[in-house]
Each structure stands twice: as C-alpha cells, then as structure tokens.
Scaffold this motif. Structure first.
Motif, short mmCIF file in Angstrom:
data_model
loop_
_atom_site.label_atom_id
_atom_site.label_comp_id
_atom_site.label_asym_id
_atom_site.label_seq_id
_atom_site.Cartn_x
_atom_site.Cartn_y
_atom_site.Cartn_z
N LEU A 60 0.83 -1.19 0.00
CA LEU A 60 0.00 0.00 0.00
C LEU A 60 0.87 1.24 0.00
O LEU A 60 1.79 1.36 0.79
CB LEU A 60 -0.90 0.04 1.24
CG LEU A 60 -1.99 -1.01 1.37
CD1 LEU A 60 -2.76 -0.78 2.66
CD2 LEU A 60 -2.93 -0.97 0.18
N GLY A 61 0.53 2.17 -0.88
CA GLY A 61 1.14 3.49 -0.83
C GLY A 61 0.21 4.40 -0.06
O GLY A 61 -0.04 4.22 1.13
N SER A 62 -0.37 5.36 -0.77
CA SER A 62 -1.32 6.26 -0.11
C SER A 62 -2.72 5.67 -0.07
O SER A 62 -3.62 6.26 0.53
CB SER A 62 -1.35 7.59 -0.85
OG SER A 62 -1.82 7.42 -2.17
N ALA A 63 -2.92 4.50 -0.71
CA ALA A 63 -4.24 3.85 -0.77
C ALA A 63 -5.27 4.76 -1.44
O ALA A 63 -6.45 4.68 -1.17
CB ALA A 63 -4.72 3.41 0.61
N THR A 79 3.73 1.06 3.20
CA THR A 79 5.10 1.40 2.80
C THR A 79 5.52 2.82 3.17
O THR A 79 6.62 3.25 2.80
CB THR A 79 5.26 1.24 1.27
OG1 THR A 79 4.37 2.16 0.62
CG2 THR A 79 4.93 -0.18 0.84
N ASP A 80 4.67 3.55 3.90
CA ASP A 80 5.00 4.96 4.15
C ASP A 80 6.25 5.14 5.00
O ASP A 80 6.83 6.24 5.01
CB ASP A 80 3.80 5.69 4.76
CG ASP A 80 3.26 4.99 5.98
OD1 ASP A 80 3.08 3.76 5.93
OD2 ASP A 80 2.98 5.67 6.99
N GLY A 81 6.69 4.11 5.71
CA GLY A 81 7.93 4.21 6.49
C GLY A 81 9.16 3.81 5.70
O GLY A 81 10.27 3.80 6.24
N MET A 82 8.98 3.50 4.42
CA MET A 82 10.10 3.05 3.57
C MET A 82 10.32 4.12 2.50
O MET A 82 10.05 3.92 1.32
CB MET A 82 9.77 1.70 2.95
CG MET A 82 9.35 0.65 3.98
SD MET A 82 10.72 0.09 5.03
CE MET A 82 11.21 -1.39 4.14
N VAL A 107 15.01 6.92 -4.75
CA VAL A 107 13.90 7.23 -3.85
C VAL A 107 13.16 5.95 -3.46
O VAL A 107 12.94 5.08 -4.30
CB VAL A 107 12.93 8.26 -4.51
CG1 VAL A 107 12.45 7.77 -5.87
CG2 VAL A 107 11.76 8.58 -3.62
N GLY A 108 12.84 5.82 -2.19
CA GLY A 108 12.08 4.67 -1.72
C GLY A 108 10.70 4.63 -2.34
O GLY A 108 10.05 5.68 -2.52
N GLY A 109 10.22 3.44 -2.66
CA GLY A 109 8.91 3.31 -3.29
C GLY A 109 7.78 3.84 -2.44
O GLY A 109 6.74 4.25 -2.95
N GLY A 110 7.97 3.87 -1.12
CA GLY A 110 6.92 4.36 -0.23
C GLY A 110 6.92 5.87 -0.06
O GLY A 110 6.02 6.41 0.59
N ALA A 143 5.92 4.45 -5.80
CA ALA A 143 5.65 3.14 -6.40
C ALA A 143 4.24 3.06 -6.96
O ALA A 143 4.01 2.44 -8.00
CB ALA A 143 5.88 2.04 -5.37
N GLY A 144 3.27 3.68 -6.27
CA GLY A 144 1.90 3.65 -6.75
C GLY A 144 1.73 4.43 -8.04
O GLY A 144 0.99 4.01 -8.94
N MET A 145 2.39 5.58 -8.15
CA MET A 145 2.29 6.36 -9.38
C MET A 145 2.91 5.62 -10.55
O MET A 145 2.36 5.61 -11.65
CB MET A 145 2.97 7.72 -9.19
CG MET A 145 2.24 8.62 -8.21
SD MET A 145 2.90 10.30 -8.23
CE MET A 145 2.32 10.88 -9.80
N ILE A 146 4.06 4.99 -10.32
CA ILE A 146 4.69 4.21 -11.38
C ILE A 146 3.78 3.06 -11.79
O ILE A 146 3.55 2.80 -12.97
CB ILE A 146 6.05 3.66 -10.91
CG1 ILE A 146 7.02 4.78 -10.59
CG2 ILE A 146 6.65 2.73 -11.97
CD1 ILE A 146 8.27 4.32 -9.85
N GLY A 147 3.26 2.37 -10.79
CA GLY A 147 2.53 1.13 -11.03
C GLY A 147 1.20 1.29 -11.71
O GLY A 147 0.70 0.34 -12.32
N THR A 148 0.60 2.48 -11.64
CA THR A 148 -0.70 2.69 -12.30
C THR A 148 -0.59 3.66 -13.49
O THR A 148 -1.60 3.97 -14.11
CB THR A 148 -1.73 3.24 -11.30
OG1 THR A 148 -1.23 4.44 -10.69
CG2 THR A 148 -2.03 2.21 -10.22
#
Length: 537
Positions: A60-63, A79-82, A107-110, A143-148
């Motif tokens: 989960l990123g920002s969900a 993942t917000d702590g990563m 940059v961390g994926g989170g 990571a969420g922006m990349i993934g979608t």
C-alpha cells in the motif's frame, strides 16, 4: 517492524473494504548512510515475504486508488515508512544527455510525492531540482504512481514513470534485483542493495515498469529530475467553440493559449468542461446564464528561474470548521451516518448545479501566480458538506488526441441521456507514456477525466459512456488503472492484447517480464483479485 492484525481496512475513498489478517508496517532508519538504508529496505521486504501469514502480498502506498489492484487475501504492507531519498552525484549515476544539468535521485517506493518535491526543490536555489510532471496532487506514493501510470498534463512529455530509469524489485524471500534499461547506476551501489546480478534490458524494463503490483515489491526507484524551474500558473475561463476543440486535437496548444490571451507555448494545460454543454454546437444551450465557460489552467515555464516564488493559495478545508460544529458523540454519530449514506444524500442535489458551483469557486483564483512545480501541485483538499466529506468519483479515459472531438461528442451525449450525473469532464494532454501497460498509450494522447461526486447517477452515467464508446470500435481508448474503471478480460485484451497469446502485444510483454522476474510461487503471491479477474495473473 510494526506487525499487527487490522481486522477491517478501507482505501482512502472508501470504495474498497476488506479484512486483513496480516498487516505489516515496516520502517527504515530516517538517517545514516544512504546505501545502507536502501539495502536495509530490500532485506526488510524480503523478510516479510519469508514470514507472511497470508497467501498473497499487497503493498500500500497512499491507498488513493479505487482499483481492484488493492483487493485480495494478502499480507498487506504499508510502505509509508520506507521512504528515503538520496540525490546521487554524477559519478554514481549520470542523467541522460538531453538533461545534463539534472540529476539522478534514488527514492524509496513508499515516499510520498509531497516529500519528494520538497527534497528536490530545496530552497529554490541554483542546483536544486524539479519533477517534469506528476499528478494533480502530491499525496501519492512513488511506487503507486509508477505502477498505475499516473500522469499530469505536461505537453510533449509522457507520464510520471517516464522519469524512472531504474527499479529495485524485491522478488522473493531474501531475493532482490536491480532492473534498468541500460547501465546507469554505479555497480557498487547495485551490489550493495541487491542480492541478484543486475538486469540491463530495455524491453524487460519497459514491460515491468507499469507494474500493477504484479512484479514484486518496488523497494526503490531511480528518478531523473530536471534542473529547478518555475512556472507561471495562469487560470482563465473561456466559452469553447468547435474550432477550439479542433485546435486542441491538432496539438496547436500555442494557438489555443493565444486565443486565451497569452501567445506562448504552454508547459502544461488542463481544461475542465461542463458535460451538459461542453462547447458550442454540442449539447443544449443552458436555459440560464448561457453556455458555461470552460475552466482553463495553463502552466508556462519561466525561462529565468531566479524570480520570487509565492506559496500556493489553497482554500482552507471546511472540514475543521464543520468538525467543530459536529463535535461530540451526537455530532460524530451524524457524520458516521452521513458517510454511510453520502452517495444517496448527494443524489438529491440536481446534477446540473455541480459545474456552476465549481466554476464560481474557480473564479476566485483567476489570474497568474508564479510557483515551483511542487507548490503548484500541492496537497489534495477534501471537499466537505455539513461535516461530511464529499465522496469522490474518478474515472479516466485515454484516446488518441486526434479523436478528441468525436470522443467528446460520444461521451457527453451518453452522459446527458437519462439526466446525466454529478460530474465534470477534464481534458489533459500527454505524449505516449513509457511502460507496456501505460494507459496513455497513444503517440499523442488526450485524457478525459470524469470527476465529481460519487453518486448512483454518476456511476450510471459513466456506464453509459463506457457502453457508447465500446459501440464504436473506430475510437480506441483505455481506462486509468488506478481509478474507477470497470475492467474485464475482454476490455483488457481489446486495449492491450491477450497476455496468453504468444504473438507480440503490450499485455504479452508485461506477462513475459513477470515470468522473468518472479518464480511461480511469487507469481501466485503477487496476484491481486484484479490481476486474476483480468487474466493477467
């Protein structure tokens, strides 16, 4: 490592609810040697994969997403702590030749977009950096922006993932790999953070980039940032004609800007339309006040960046005011009931009133403001009504830009049937995005967003739009992976090809990347309900 049971979870927009029996919330050290921090992230994620207590894995990123990509019986990782961010010196990773004054950033994926913007832009001094594009607000995870395949509306540029030049993927317990299209990152760093030899393969990188959560865990990404720049944010309004739409379809953005009063090529363009009467000759003339003007936002890149920067003026959220009004047990009960039935309550509001309300608010900000990119794309501010957060509707369709007028007529005609819905339509323009599964897949793409209030009328209107578009195969289109699109196997195959067919297609390239990166056990683990239902997993 913050493990606990979270019996009930909802995404940010409360469109997905599920039980989570195995919730993980890892954190990496906020300070220290950057290589050690990025290496630690890979190890932590690998340990979670080895100790998980559910068959699947979801990160989960920002969900923010509405998508079925967030559904499944899975160990769920917040993942917000990563979120470490490290600007690499040129001797460790060179930017591309067309961006010699930029820099590579690991940059961390989170990491959230707001934190990334703040890091890049620093004090707005020589040597600072900027993103070249991003979405409409800064709450999403990298990571969420990349993934979608999240996009903005930077003219002549692709989506957010076009800035990504490398991925550190955790692909199993104790296993991770560095993936890049060609040699970029210093081999010593790769060896320190990954357990496998690096993979340098442009086709494989492109196949895996828009990962849809199915390529393992995105521990980190290598992002190419531009030298710091400023933009003039110009907000204006105009009654659009068919000639304006034709100008946009041809990509004459400077001509359109000139027609709005500034004869200059824009960097970014966003146009919000009233779907009941979007432009002259389409839809009935409104009985009151004439045809509504479109809400237009330009960004013009400032050649000389050494100019004053003002903070973005964002309307104060009404939530705090209403929360005071509705404070106490009775007030909280009213808000809970209101949230439960919010869509039904908003159905009672005539949908034709939404655009006039939004355009009245937009008029408060007409004019120009000089901002950095990060300040122009600030935080999402929820709209509230009587202490109840307005339930958001987000649908998004991508077309070849040359099909703009035909697509708009199809969409708005279907929308108006049976009274329409509580929606406006927003046009954004991008070039073909990187990634096999990028939904902005046309060489020159226009994205038509259907945004507004999530009511049954809005949802029915979008279903009519989707049906109307599917009846006309001469207008190919795609739906945004992270929004409320109604995906099926048939729709996916129409847009991206059959992943099971050995003949070349976008979906086949994605499947081949997944099979290269993950063993069968991990492919079964990284398979959300959405990926299974759509035939990708």
């Amino acid at each position: 490592m913050g493990n606990r049971v979270m019996p009930r979870w909802q995404n940010k927009q409360r469109t997905i609810t599920r039980d989570i029996a195995d919730w993980r919330a890892p954190r990496v050290a906020s300070e220290g040697d950057p290589v050690a921090r990025f290496a630690a992230m890979g190890r932590i994620y690998g340990e979670i994969l080895g100790s998980r207590r559910a068959p699947g894995v979801l990160t989960l990123g920002s969900a923010w997403s509405f998508s079925r990509l967030l559904s499944g019986d899975a160990t769920t990782i917040a993942t917000d702590g990563m979120d470490p961010i490290w600007r690499l010196p040129h001797d460790l990773a060179l930017p591309s030749p067309e961006n010699p004054d930029g820099a590579m950033v690991l940059v961390g994926g989170g990491a959230r977009l707001g934190a990334l913007n703040a890091f890049l832009e620093g004090d707005h001094r020589p040597g600072d950096l900027s993103l070249r594009t991003s979405g409409s607000h800064d709450g999403q995870s990298v990571a969420g922006m990349i993934g979608t395949g999240s996009h903005g509306s930077t003219l002549g540029f692709g989506a957010f993932q076009n800035q990504i030049k490398g991925l550190h993927l955790v692909t199993g317990p104790g296993r991770s790999v560095w993936l890049e299209p060609y040699p970029i990152l210093d081999p010593a760093i790769i060896a320190a953070i990954s357990t496998e030899p690096p993979i340098r393969d442009a086709a494989l990188f492109d196949g895996a980039l828009v990962h849809l959560g199915g390529m393992g865990i995105v521990s980190a990404a290598l992002l190419e940032a531009a030298p710091f720049f400023l933009i003039d944010v110009v907000k204006t309004m105009k009654r659009l004609t068919a000639a304006d739409i034709a100008m946009l379809a041809k990509g004459d953005f400077r001509g359109f800007a000139a027609s709005c009063g500034r004869d200059e090529m824009p960097y970014h363009l966003e146009i919000v339309l009233d779907p009941y009467a979007p432009f002259e000759g389409e839809g009935p003339e409104p009985r009151r006040g004439g045809r509504h003007e479109a809400m237009i936002t330009f960004h013009f890149r400032v050649p000389d960046w050494d100019m004053p920067v003002r903070g973005m003026i964002v309307p104060a959220s009404q939530r705090r005011e209403f929360d005071r009004i509705y404070d106490g047990p009775l007030g909280r009960m009213i808000i809970r009931v209101g949230r439960r039935f919010a869509g039904d309550l908003f159905n009672l509001i005539p949908p034709q009133t939404l655009y006039p309300i939004l355009s009245t608010d937009f008029r408060r900000y007409l004019g120009q403001m000089r901002l950095s990119w990060g300040r122009a794309t600030g935080p999402y501010v929820p709209r509230t009504f009587g202490g109840i957060e307005v339930p958001l509707h987000n649908d998004s369709f991508a077309f070849a830009r040359s099909d703009l007028e035909t697509a708009l007529r199809r969409m708005t005609g279907a929308f108006r049937a049976r009274g329409g819905g509580h929606l406006v339509m927003t046009l954004r323009f991008v070039s073909q995005a990187a990634g096999a599964m990028a939904f902005t897949r046309f060489p020159e793409t226009v994205v038509v967003n259907c945004d507004g209030v999530r009511t049954t009328r809005s949802q029915a209107a979008v279903r009519r739009i989707l049906a109307a578009l599917e009846r006309d195969p001469a207008i190919p289109f795609s739906q945004h992976w992270g929004k409320m699109g109604e995906f099926t196997q048939g729709r996916l195959r129409r847009e991206y090809g059959d992943p099971g067919d050995p003949r070349p297609s976008r979906a086949r390239r994605w499947r081949e990347a997944r099979e290269t990166l993950l063993d069968p056990a991990m492919r079964a683990a990284f398979a959300s309900d959405g990926l299974r239902e759509w035939g990708l997993a």
